[in-house]
Design a protein around this motif. Structure first.
Motif, PDB file in Angstrom:
ATOM      1  N   LEU A  24       0.852  -1.185   0.000  1.00 59.96           N
ATOM      2  CA  LEU A  24       0.000   0.000   0.000  1.00 59.96           C
ATOM      3  C   LEU A  24       0.890   1.238   0.000  1.00 59.96           C
ATOM      4  O   LEU A  24       1.991   1.215   0.546  1.00 59.96           O
ATOM      5  CB  LEU A  24      -0.903   0.018   1.231  1.00 59.96           C
ATOM      6  N   VAL A  25       0.412   2.300  -0.603  1.00 61.91           N
ATOM      7  CA  VAL A  25       1.159   3.558  -0.649  1.00 61.91           C
ATOM      8  C   VAL A  25       0.382   4.603   0.134  1.00 61.91           C
ATOM      9  O   VAL A  25      -0.804   4.802  -0.111  1.00 61.91           O
ATOM     10  CB  VAL A  25       1.360   4.032  -2.111  1.00 61.91           C
ATOM     11  N   ASN A  46      -8.407  11.345  -3.294  1.00 63.86           N
ATOM     12  CA  ASN A  46      -9.853  11.245  -3.023  1.00 63.86           C
ATOM     13  C   ASN A  46     -10.644  11.211  -4.324  1.00 63.86           C
ATOM     14  O   ASN A  46     -11.596  10.433  -4.458  1.00 63.86           O
ATOM     15  CB  ASN A  46     -10.318  12.403  -2.143  1.00 63.86           C
ATOM     16  N   ASP A  47     -10.266  12.040  -5.285  1.00 60.03           N
ATOM     17  CA  ASP A  47     -10.956  12.028  -6.580  1.00 60.03           C
ATOM     18  C   ASP A  47     -10.750  10.695  -7.297  1.00 60.03           C
ATOM     19  O   ASP A  47     -11.678  10.159  -7.897  1.00 60.03           O
ATOM     20  CB  ASP A  47     -10.471  13.180  -7.467  1.00 60.03           C
ATOM     21  N   ALA A  56      -9.014   3.222  -0.910  1.00 64.23           N
ATOM     22  CA  ALA A  56      -8.346   3.688   0.297  1.00 64.23           C
ATOM     23  C   ALA A  56      -8.569   2.667   1.398  1.00 64.23           C
ATOM     24  O   ALA A  56      -9.709   2.315   1.706  1.00 64.23           O
ATOM     25  CB  ALA A  56      -8.895   5.045   0.717  1.00 64.23           C
ATOM     26  N   VAL A  57      -7.478   2.187   1.951  1.00 59.17           N
ATOM     27  CA  VAL A  57      -7.536   1.230   3.049  1.00 59.17           C
ATOM     28  C   VAL A  57      -7.248   2.005   4.327  1.00 59.17           C
ATOM     29  O   VAL A  57      -6.169   2.585   4.474  1.00 59.17           O
ATOM     30  CB  VAL A  57      -6.507   0.089   2.850  1.00 59.17           C
ATOM     31  N   ARG A  58      -8.208   2.037   5.210  1.00 56.00           N
ATOM     32  CA  ARG A  58      -8.073   2.814   6.442  1.00 56.00           C
ATOM     33  C   ARG A  58      -7.325   2.018   7.504  1.00 56.00           C
ATOM     34  O   ARG A  58      -7.175   0.819   7.420  1.00 56.00           O
ATOM     35  CB  ARG A  58      -9.455   3.199   6.957  1.00 56.00           C
ATOM     36  N   LEU A  64      -3.140   3.384   0.011  1.00 50.89           N
ATOM     37  CA  LEU A  64      -3.884   3.313  -1.247  1.00 50.89           C
ATOM     38  C   LEU A  64      -3.421   2.127  -2.070  1.00 50.89           C
ATOM     39  O   LEU A  64      -2.243   1.766  -2.064  1.00 50.89           O
ATOM     40  CB  LEU A  64      -3.652   4.599  -2.050  1.00 50.89           C
ATOM     41  N   ARG A  65      -4.389   1.539  -2.790  1.00 49.87           N
ATOM     42  CA  ARG A  65      -4.071   0.483  -3.737  1.00 49.87           C
ATOM     43  C   ARG A  65      -4.954   0.681  -4.960  1.00 49.87           C
ATOM     44  O   ARG A  65      -5.952   1.414  -4.914  1.00 49.87           O
ATOM     45  CB  ARG A  65      -4.270  -0.902  -3.136  1.00 49.87           C
TER      46      ARG A  65
END
Length: 142
Positions: A24-25, A46-47, A56-58, A64-65
């Motif tokens: 994930l980044v 977000n866009d 988005a992985v919280r 992010l992936r």
């Protein structure tokens, strides 16, 4: 033709995520890698999440992936998505066009053909093509 910084940064973020998957980044990591404002990159991310390009992985180990495989993310689609509110010339904007020669001008026909050719070339490629040198990108971007 010039792409906006928004589109440029969107590609940089997508390339970093594609090149370093399955990791994930984080926004912080991407911002640091490229020397880009975290706030600006957050809006872009977000866009791209809303557009279905990223997930988005919280959480503590989040980030992010890609929402789908890199080979199925079309370059032309990304540009269209990012540049959707920016017409090439004023007369392409049916709502805000104030050009008095629009009805008689043939330049718009030429520019429309050029824009179509531009998108045709972009649409022949995918995000996977942009990370063909994945190992080198991983070294640079971590």
């Amino acid at each position: 033709m010039k792409l906006s910084l928004f589109t440029d940064y969107a590609f940089r973020l997508l390339i970093q995520i594609a090149a370093t998957e399955p990791d994930l980044v984080t926004i912080a990591k991407a911002a640091e890698s490229y020397g880009i404002s975290r706030n600006h990159l957050t809006k872009i991310a977000n866009d791209l999440v809303r557009g279905g390009y990223l997930v988005a992985v919280r959480g503590r180990n989040g980030g992010l992936r890609l929402a789908k495989p890199a080979k199925s993310i079309n370059v032309g689609d990304i540009v269209r998505f990012c540049e959707s509110n920016t017409p090439l010339v004023e007369c392409f904007d049916r709502i805000n066009n104030k050009c008095v020669i629009t009805q008689s001008c043939t330049l718009k026909t030429i520019l429309y053909a050029a824009e179509s050719a531009f998108y045709a070339v972009l649409s022949a490629h995918n995000l996977g093509d942009l990370v063909a040198h994945r190992n080198e990108l991983r070294k640079i971007l971590g």
